[in-house]
Structure formats: C-alpha cells, structure tokens
Design a protein around this motif. Structure first.
Motif, PDB file in Angstrom:
ATOM      1  N   GLU A 140       0.805  -1.209   0.000  1.00  8.65           N
ATOM      2  CA  GLU A 140       0.000   0.000   0.000  1.00  8.65           C
ATOM      3  C   GLU A 140       0.848   1.274   0.000  1.00  8.65           C
ATOM      4  N   ASP A 150      -6.820   3.191  -0.019  1.00 12.58           N
ATOM      5  CA  ASP A 150      -8.108   3.655   0.489  1.00 12.58           C
ATOM      6  C   ASP A 150      -9.122   2.507   0.422  1.00 12.58           C
ATOM      7  N   GLU A 151      -9.836   2.287   1.501  1.00 17.84           N
ATOM      8  CA  GLU A 151     -10.760   1.157   1.585  1.00 17.84           C
ATOM      9  C   GLU A 151     -11.821   1.188   0.487  1.00 17.84           C
ATOM     10  N   SER A 152     -12.215   2.374   0.071  1.00 19.72           N
ATOM     11  CA  SER A 152     -13.254   2.462  -0.955  1.00 19.72           C
ATOM     12  C   SER A 152     -12.728   2.076  -2.337  1.00 19.72           C
ATOM     13  N   ARG A 153     -11.414   2.160  -2.526  1.00 14.97           N
ATOM     14  CA  ARG A 153     -10.825   1.839  -3.819  1.00 14.97           C
ATOM     15  C   ARG A 153     -10.217   0.444  -3.869  1.00 14.97           C
ATOM     16  N   ARG A 154      -9.934  -0.122  -2.724  1.00 17.86           N
ATOM     17  CA  ARG A 154      -9.246  -1.411  -2.662  1.00 17.86           C
ATOM     18  C   ARG A 154      -9.909  -2.491  -3.513  1.00 17.86           C
ATOM     19  N   THR A 158      -8.359  -5.563  -5.724  1.00 11.75           N
ATOM     20  CA  THR A 158      -8.262  -6.868  -5.051  1.00 11.75           C
ATOM     21  C   THR A 158      -9.385  -7.843  -5.404  1.00 11.75           C
TER      22      THR A 158
END
Length: 217
Positions: A140, A150-154, A158
């Motif tokens: 990261e 960023d959790e919203s983009r991960r 993934t």
C-alpha cells in the motif's frame, strides 16, 4: 514530458482488446478542456519494428514490452544499456509467450542478473467457468499501488478476476509489490533495480485476455 515506447506482437481491431492501444489511451489521453499536457509522449510500435535499429529504445524514458513472444539478442542488449542508464522497463505477459523458459532465459540471463526481476516458470490458469485468482496482498505504500490503499478503492484492485498469469520466482534484490491468491502467493507485480533504472514485471496480460482488470473502475 517523458518519452514512452510501447510494443506488442499484434495490435487488435478494438482498443479494449489491444494491449498497446489500451495502454496508450491511458498514458496519452485525448485532448480535453484542460491546458495541462499529458505526462507522456507515446510511441507505439509492433514487435518487428521494435527489433529494428531505428526503434527509439535509446531515447525512451519508459519502455513497455507487452506480450512479445521473442526479442533478439541485440534488442535485449539495447534494453539493458538503456535501463542501466536510468530508464524504466515494464514487461507484461500474455498468450504470445509460448516457450516460457526460453523467453525468461533471454531476459534474465544465465546468472539471473538480466533484465527481468523474476524467473518465469510456467503459465498458471484457473478454470474460468468455476474459479479465478485475485490480488491477495499488495504494498500500500508503493507509488504504483497506494491509490488502492483507500478502503473504498481497494476492491477495484483486489476483487477483480485474474484467470491466467505467469508463475515465476523472484530473483535476488527483487521486490514483490502485489501477490495473488494461489497457493504459492505468486507475484503479480514485481520490480528490481537495474543499474540506474529499474524493471517491472506484470505477470498477467495488460489487456483483458487473461484478467478483468482493464474493466475495473
């Protein structure tokens, strides 16, 4: 403005199926209302031209070799010289790499001190109707992938299906930036310094032939 050279074995009719065409659209987007220039001046050429003496290897800051099955010894030498002088080489995999071991040996050298940051072993494929691989882990903090921290983009990185990849073994000094969910945690993105430059290996295709990453938002 950096000079970028991209080469592939065979361009496709539709840009979404054309490795170099797709990449060019990203690196050198169409002009817009913005006055800012695109960061790269892109030259896209076929593999046959890439082996020619006139190919702009010696002046490019970023060189992308996309799913090219064979490279001549003289071209590899030119690439080594250019990367050692400070350029970046990105190599991507695909179905035109038929003899994986021979292809890898040409780019890693007999002692592993060549261009590739990992030794290719074999193509690994998932049964597309029932399963797929995905990104299990990634760095990261790396400049290449920190956008996805960023959790919203991960999930854009993934959770995207990857059906085929080039199984490989990282060489000394290499850094794995992203790994897959297969039992060996195989590298997806691996890099290594080479002289004053660096080389990067993307072990799947850069178009959607082997994965659905180009379809991801």
């Amino acid at each position: 403005e950096d000079e970028c050279e991209a080469t592939a074995d065979a361009p496709a009719e539709r840009i979404e199926d054309d490795e170099v065409g797709f990449l060019t659209a990203v690196l050198e987007p169409p002009a817009s209302d913005s006055t800012a220039a695109a960061p790269y001046a892109v030259t896209a050429i076929g593999a046959a031209e890439f082996d020619g003496a006139d190919a702009p290897i010696d002046t490019s800051d970023l060189i992308v070799v996309a799913n090219v099955g064979t490279l001549s010894g003289s071209t590899v030498e030119r690439l080594e010289a250019r990367v050692a002088a400070g350029a970046t080489l990105v190599v991507t995999a695909g179905d035109r790499i038929v003899d994986v071991v021979r292809w890898g040996r040409a780019l890693t050298g007999e002692d592993g001190a060549g261009l590739l940051p990992a030794e290719p072993i074999q193509v690994v494929s998932a049964p597309r109707r029932t399963s797929y691989y995905r990104v299990a882990d990634f760095d990261e903090t790396s400049a290449e992938l920190r956008y996805f921290a960023d959790e919203s983009r991960r999930p854009l990185f993934t959770e995207v299906p990857i059906y085929d990849f080039l199984g490989c073994e990282p060489l000394p000094g290499a850094r794995v930036l992203a790994s897959l969910s297969d039992p060996r945690s195989s590298p997806l993105l691996v890099e290594r310094s080479f002289g004053r430059g660096r080389t990067v290996l993307w072990t799947t295709s850069i178009d959607r032939a082997w994965n659905r990453i180009p379809d991801s938002g």
